[in-house]
Design a protein around this motif. Sequence first.
Motif, PDB file in Angstrom:
ATOM      1  N   MET A   1      49.458 -34.566  45.097  1.00  0.00           N
ATOM      2  CA  MET A   1      50.891 -34.627  45.257  1.00  0.00           C
ATOM      3  C   MET A   1      51.560 -34.086  43.989  1.00  0.00           C
ATOM      4  SD  MET A   1      51.302 -35.889  48.219  1.00  0.00           S
ATOM      5  CE  MET A   1      49.754 -35.948  49.062  1.00  0.00           C
ATOM      6  N   ILE A   2      52.700 -33.456  44.203  1.00  0.00           N
ATOM      7  CA  ILE A   2      53.451 -32.892  43.080  1.00  0.00           C
ATOM      8  C   ILE A   2      54.944 -33.153  43.268  1.00  0.00           C
ATOM      9  CG2 ILE A   2      51.795 -31.050  42.587  1.00  0.00           C
ATOM     10  CD1 ILE A   2      53.714 -29.100  44.063  1.00  0.00           C
ATOM     11  N   LEU A   3      55.659 -32.998  42.170  1.00  0.00           N
ATOM     12  CA  LEU A   3      57.111 -32.896  42.205  1.00  0.00           C
ATOM     13  C   LEU A   3      57.430 -31.432  41.950  1.00  0.00           C
ATOM     14  CD1 LEU A   3      58.215 -35.964  40.064  1.00  0.00           C
ATOM     15  CD2 LEU A   3      58.262 -35.748  42.549  1.00  0.00           C
ATOM     16  N   VAL A   4      58.188 -30.829  42.826  1.00  0.00           N
ATOM     17  CA  VAL A   4      58.645 -29.462  42.633  1.00  0.00           C
ATOM     18  C   VAL A   4      59.978 -29.544  41.906  1.00  0.00           C
ATOM     19  CG1 VAL A   4      59.445 -27.385  43.808  1.00  0.00           C
ATOM     20  CG2 VAL A   4      57.484 -28.616  44.695  1.00  0.00           C
ATOM     21  N   HIS A   5      60.110 -28.782  40.829  1.00  0.00           N
ATOM     22  CA  HIS A   5      61.374 -28.695  40.085  1.00  0.00           C
ATOM     23  C   HIS A   5      61.922 -27.288  40.278  1.00  0.00           C
ATOM     24  CE1 HIS A   5      60.785 -32.155  36.984  1.00  0.00           C
ATOM     25  NE2 HIS A   5      60.433 -32.515  38.188  1.00  0.00           N
ATOM     26  N   ILE A   6      63.159 -27.219  40.713  1.00  0.00           N
ATOM     27  CA  ILE A   6      63.835 -25.938  40.922  1.00  0.00           C
ATOM     28  C   ILE A   6      65.147 -26.018  40.151  1.00  0.00           C
ATOM     29  CG2 ILE A   6      64.797 -24.331  42.615  1.00  0.00           C
ATOM     30  CD1 ILE A   6      62.956 -25.862  44.698  1.00  0.00           C
ATOM     31  N   ILE A   7      65.404 -25.023  39.295  1.00  0.00           N
ATOM     32  CA  ILE A   7      66.607 -25.033  38.460  1.00  0.00           C
ATOM     33  C   ILE A   7      67.436 -23.793  38.768  1.00  0.00           C
ATOM     34  CG2 ILE A   7      67.491 -25.035  36.100  1.00  0.00           C
ATOM     35  CD1 ILE A   7      64.770 -26.289  35.279  1.00  0.00           C
ATOM     36  N   THR A   8      68.711 -24.002  39.040  1.00  0.00           N
ATOM     37  CA  THR A   8      69.623 -22.914  39.348  1.00  0.00           C
ATOM     38  C   THR A   8      70.985 -23.167  38.700  1.00  0.00           C
ATOM     39  OG1 THR A   8      70.704 -21.674  41.146  1.00  0.00           O
ATOM     40  CG2 THR A   8      70.261 -23.993  41.554  1.00  0.00           C
ATOM     41  N   ASP A   9      71.737 -22.101  38.503  1.00  0.00           N
ATOM     42  CA  ASP A   9      73.107 -22.215  37.984  1.00  0.00           C
ATOM     43  C   ASP A   9      74.125 -22.362  39.115  1.00  0.00           C
ATOM     44  OD1 ASP A   9      72.076 -21.758  35.429  1.00  0.00           O
ATOM     45  OD2 ASP A   9      72.414 -19.603  35.554  1.00  0.00           O
ATOM     46  N   ASN A  29      61.825 -34.824  50.393  1.00  0.00           N
ATOM     47  CA  ASN A  29      63.211 -35.181  50.099  1.00  0.00           C
ATOM     48  C   ASN A  29      63.647 -34.404  48.865  1.00  0.00           C
ATOM     49  OD1 ASN A  29      62.131 -36.510  47.833  1.00  0.00           O
ATOM     50  ND2 ASN A  29      61.868 -38.381  48.994  1.00  0.00           N
ATOM     51  N   ALA A  30      64.898 -34.521  48.527  1.00  0.00           N
ATOM     52  CA  ALA A  30      65.385 -33.769  47.367  1.00  0.00           C
ATOM     53  C   ALA A  30      66.368 -34.610  46.572  1.00  0.00           C
ATOM     54  CB  ALA A  30      66.053 -32.482  47.813  1.00  0.00           C
ATOM     55  N   ILE A  31      66.248 -34.484  45.284  1.00  0.00           N
ATOM     56  CA  ILE A  31      67.210 -35.087  44.358  1.00  0.00           C
ATOM     57  C   ILE A  31      67.907 -33.932  43.658  1.00  0.00           C
ATOM     58  CG2 ILE A  31      67.483 -36.470  42.269  1.00  0.00           C
ATOM     59  CD1 ILE A  31      64.818 -37.858  43.076  1.00  0.00           C
ATOM     60  N   LEU A  32      69.224 -33.920  43.678  1.00  0.00           N
ATOM     61  CA  LEU A  32      69.993 -32.920  42.946  1.00  0.00           C
ATOM     62  C   LEU A  32      70.635 -33.593  41.754  1.00  0.00           C
ATOM     63  CD1 LEU A  32      69.770 -31.404  45.711  1.00  0.00           C
ATOM     64  CD2 LEU A  32      71.933 -30.382  45.103  1.00  0.00           C
ATOM     65  N   SER A  33      70.500 -32.964  40.610  1.00  0.00           N
ATOM     66  CA  SER A  33      71.041 -33.533  39.386  1.00  0.00           C
ATOM     67  C   SER A  33      71.711 -32.433  38.574  1.00  0.00           C
ATOM     68  CB  SER A  33      69.900 -34.172  38.585  1.00  0.00           C
ATOM     69  OG  SER A  33      70.381 -34.714  37.393  1.00  0.00           O
ATOM     70  N   LYS A  34      72.985 -32.632  38.228  1.00  0.00           N
ATOM     71  CA  LYS A  34      73.685 -31.678  37.369  1.00  0.00           C
ATOM     72  C   LYS A  34      73.276 -31.934  35.930  1.00  0.00           C
ATOM     73  CE  LYS A  34      77.784 -31.137  40.223  1.00  0.00           C
ATOM     74  NZ  LYS A  34      79.230 -31.297  40.293  1.00  0.00           N
ATOM     75  N   LEU A  51      69.357 -29.242  38.826  1.00  0.00           N
ATOM     76  CA  LEU A  51      67.926 -29.471  38.955  1.00  0.00           C
ATOM     77  C   LEU A  51      67.673 -30.100  40.316  1.00  0.00           C
ATOM     78  CD1 LEU A  51      64.979 -29.840  37.928  1.00  0.00           C
ATOM     79  CD2 LEU A  51      65.758 -31.998  36.890  1.00  0.00           C
ATOM     80  N   ILE A  52      66.799 -29.468  41.087  1.00  0.00           N
ATOM     81  CA  ILE A  52      66.354 -30.005  42.372  1.00  0.00           C
ATOM     82  C   ILE A  52      64.943 -30.539  42.149  1.00  0.00           C
ATOM     83  CG2 ILE A  52      65.810 -29.507  44.788  1.00  0.00           C
ATOM     84  CD1 ILE A  52      67.606 -26.949  44.410  1.00  0.00           C
ATOM     85  N   ILE A  53      64.700 -31.771  42.568  1.00  0.00           N
ATOM     86  CA  ILE A  53      63.369 -32.357  42.490  1.00  0.00           C
ATOM     87  C   ILE A  53      62.974 -32.786  43.899  1.00  0.00           C
ATOM     88  CG2 ILE A  53      61.918 -34.184  41.528  1.00  0.00           C
ATOM     89  CD1 ILE A  53      63.953 -34.402  39.231  1.00  0.00           C
ATOM     90  N   GLY A  54      61.792 -32.334  44.342  1.00  0.00           N
ATOM     91  CA  GLY A  54      61.305 -32.710  45.670  1.00  0.00           C
ATOM     92  C   GLY A  54      59.841 -33.093  45.626  1.00  0.00           C
ATOM     93  N   GLN A  55      59.470 -34.066  46.440  1.00  0.00           N
ATOM     94  CA  GLN A  55      58.077 -34.480  46.556  1.00  0.00           C
ATOM     95  C   GLN A  55      57.385 -33.641  47.620  1.00  0.00           C
ATOM     96  OE1 GLN A  55      58.571 -38.516  47.789  1.00  0.00           O
ATOM     97  NE2 GLN A  55      58.787 -39.296  45.717  1.00  0.00           N
TER      98      GLN A  55
END
Length: 102
Positions: A1-9, A29-34, A51-55
């Motif tokens: 299992m991983i956490l995917v981190h996606i970063i965008t402006d 699922n996804a967590i969005l964090s400014k 920052l998007i974090i998903g399992q």
Amino acid sequence: MILVHIITDDKKQALEIVRILTEEKLILNAILSKKTVYEYTNGLIKKKQILIIGQTKGLLFKIINEKLSIKYLDKMPILYSVPIVYMNETQTDFIREHTAKV
């Protein structure tokens, strides 16, 4: 299992990525964090990023990378994974059952 981190402006891009990846069951699922990010290039620069974090399963990372690379050829977000070292067995099973089969 991983956490995917996606970063965008781009907030619109972040929401679109979340929609695509959750609809296709590539992330559970996804967590969005400014975030406020500071860079140093000829002085300190402050900018906002999301920052998007998903399992998900580690085997789905390649598919996620390919899908985002094709969709955002011109403006590919930063993408990397972080391993989940320990997780409750029930939670692990839940991720396995609710993400795409590989």
